[in-house]
Design an enzyme around this catalytic site. Structure first.
Site, PDB file in Angstrom:
ATOM      1  N   GLY A 164       0.506  -1.240   0.007  1.00  0.00           N
ATOM      2  CA  GLY A 164      -0.083   0.151  -0.130  1.00  0.00           C
ATOM      3  C   GLY A 164       0.761   1.315  -0.073  1.00  0.00           C
ATOM      4  N   GLY A 165       1.987   1.113  -0.352  1.00  0.00           N
ATOM      5  CA  GLY A 165       2.821   2.711  -0.343  1.00  0.00           C
ATOM      6  C   GLY A 165       3.693   2.674   0.793  1.00  0.00           C
ATOM      7  N   TYR A 202      14.277   2.910 -10.051  1.00  0.00           N
ATOM      8  CA  TYR A 202      12.946   3.502  -9.964  1.00  0.00           C
ATOM      9  C   TYR A 202      12.603   3.717 -11.388  1.00  0.00           C
ATOM     10  CZ  TYR A 202       9.408   7.164  -9.611  1.00  0.00           C
ATOM     11  OH  TYR A 202       8.039   7.774  -9.719  1.00  0.00           O
ATOM     12  N   LEU A 203      11.317   3.367 -11.846  1.00  0.00           N
ATOM     13  CA  LEU A 203      10.841   3.423 -13.174  1.00  0.00           C
ATOM     14  C   LEU A 203      10.127   4.706 -13.432  1.00  0.00           C
ATOM     15  CD1 LEU A 203       9.967  -0.483 -13.886  1.00  0.00           C
ATOM     16  CD2 LEU A 203      12.121   0.918 -14.415  1.00  0.00           C
ATOM     17  N   LYS A 237      -5.556   1.187  -5.864  1.00  0.00           N
ATOM     18  CA  LYS A 237      -5.884   1.046  -7.078  1.00  0.00           C
ATOM     19  C   LYS A 237      -7.335   1.932  -7.064  1.00  0.00           C
ATOM     20  CE  LYS A 237      -3.602  -3.322  -7.606  1.00  0.00           C
ATOM     21  NZ  LYS A 237      -3.635  -4.696  -7.384  1.00  0.00           N
ATOM     22  N   ARG A 291      -3.691 -14.342  -2.856  1.00  0.00           N
ATOM     23  CA  ARG A 291      -5.213 -14.363  -2.496  1.00  0.00           C
ATOM     24  C   ARG A 291      -6.100 -13.813  -3.637  1.00  0.00           C
ATOM     25  NH1 ARG A 291      -5.671  -8.815  -2.334  1.00  0.00           N
ATOM     26  NH2 ARG A 291      -3.921  -7.635  -1.810  1.00  0.00           N
TER      27      ARG A 291
END
Length: 449
Positions: A164-165, A202-203, A237, A291
């Protein structure tokens, strides 16, 4: 097939699992906190057990209480849904020790994939492409500097146990690296009780592409195509599509075969999602979720498969109902996550829903457990429901989504419906031209306009 399933979750996913069980003739047990006594899954289940007060730590995360509910009701299996205990290896182990089937993969696979460093090493060994970065945890700033100099800046500092960042920081230059490490380590320790970090290249402008896989636990596996989850806010998301508007059939077949072969080699059982960053035609592994995903309905829409029923089959030792050659992708599907939040500030908006009229019609599905007169509690996530549309083409799906959003009614609380009504008419969204950074940039532009 299983005889009685206890659903260790709440909200729309609890209702989704309950419906699949009922269609298979399986008994259902709902567990709930005192805040969820009037919840729809509680009303519709064959049996229900209150497992504690509103605080999730004392109810939905309370393993002894859930185990006691299994014993009281003689449930022979537990479906964890997503969130809460769905990726808790210890929970799976405890259930197995008490002869209760965990509807999910083995504790070993949950544990391995829950540690991002171990997961990266495992999938790399199995041939899945990974983002260039450290092979293990970084032990010092000096070690991180050496590796970052070799990779080139910017670099991404990530928590090994993260999600979740949280525990994730970008270091654009060498001067920013030490602060990024210290901040990420503190966040990881607070959020996960584990401050191990690793480093990745990092993209700059990638998309978030995930491949749905299913293993039968006996060395067989299939993939069900990809979902594009690039529209995100703070690494969460917001809008998901299947199939991705930028992935070619050849790329789909190639990455799908790599993913399914990997889970087959692991002997993996049940649903899993292998998540990638995608940039300049290349896939880079991020993580594997062991999951069911919130966005699974879009995959169901394009394949015609009931993913929860497939989970139940695998957990019962029956294997999958399909082979790879049986799977065909039909049309395009989009899901919007509608939350009880202000559509501009994203401030949570718990409270009484005084009117609720979900949209319908051809190719429209709404997964929700709320109703008019339901009170959104302030203790859990803010998801009201998911609006899913399906059409023969992406253009038809988007047109259908616009219509469905316009007729969807939620009143009494704030919701993110107005956000999606704007997004569905944005030129970049209509063209499928966006990356994981697009939505936050767009929101900043809207706020300053």
């Amino acid at each position: 097939m299983l005889k009685k399933v206890l659903i260790a979750n709440r909200g729309e996913i609890a209702l989704r699992v309950l419906r699949a069980c009922k269609e298979q003739g399986i008994g259902t047990v709902a567990v709930h906190s005192t805040a969820d006594a009037d919840a729809m899954h509680v009303r519709l289940a064959d049996e229900s057990v209150c497992i504690g007060p509103p605080d999730a730590r004392e109810s939905y995360l309370n393993i002894p209480q859930i185990l006691a509910a299994c014993e009281i009701t003689e449930a022979d299996a537990v479906h964890p849904g997503y969130g809460f205990l769905s990726e808790n290896a210890r929970f799976a182990e405890i259930l197995a020790a008490h002869n209760v089937t965990f509807i999910g993969p083995s504790a070993e696979h949950i544990d391995t994939m829950g540690d991002k460093i171990a997961a990266k090493a495992t999938v790399k060994r199995l041939g899945i492409p990974v983002v260039p970065g450290s092979d293990g945890a970084i032990n010092s700033v000096a070690e991180a500097r050496k590796l970052a100099d070799e990779m080139g800046y910017p670099v991404l500092v990530k928590a090994a146990a993260g999600g979740g960042g949280r525990g994730m920081k970008v270091a654009p230059t060498a001067d920013a690296l030490e602060d990024a490490i210290n901040t990420a380590r503190a966040e990881a320790r607070a959020a996960f009780g584990d401050d191990a970090l690793y480093l990745e290249k990092y993209l700059g402008n990638p998309r978030h592409i995930e491949v749905q896989v299913f293993g039968d636990g006996k060395g067989g596996a299939v993939h069900l195509g990809e979902r594009d989850c690039s529209l995100q806010r703070r690494h969460q998301k917001v809008w998901e599509e299947a199939l991705s508007p930028v992935i070619t059939p050849e790329q789909r077949d190639a990455i799908g075969e790599i993913a399914s072969k990997a889970v087959a080699a692991l002997g993996y059982a049940g649903a899993g999602t292998i998540e990638f960053l995608y940039e300049d035609g290349q896939f880079y592994f991020i993580e594997m979720n062991t999951r069911l995903q919130v966005e699974h309905p879009v995959t169901e829409a394009i394949t015609g498969l009931d993913l929860v029923t497939e989970q139940l089959r695998v957990a019962a030792g029956m294997g999958l109902s399909v082979q790879q050659s049986d799977i065909e992708f039909r049309g395009h599907a989009i899901e919007c996550r509608i939350n009880a939040e202000h559509p501009v500030t994203f401030r949570p908006s718990p409270g009484l829903i005084d009117a609720f009229h979900p949209s319908g019609g051809l190719g429209v599905r709404v997964d929700s457990a709320v109703y008019a007169g339901y009170r959104i509690p302030p203790y859990y996530d803010s998801l009201i429901g998911k609006l899913i549309v399906h059409g023969d083409t992406r253009e038809i799906a988007i047109s259908r989504l616009a219509r469905a959003l316009d007729e969807f009614v939620i009143s009494g609380i704030d919701s993110t419906l107005p956000l999606f009504r704007r997004l569905v008419r944005e030129p970049d969204v209509l063209a499928g031209d966006y990356s994981i950074h697009w939505l936050e940039r767009w929101l900043d532009e809207q706020a300053s306009a």
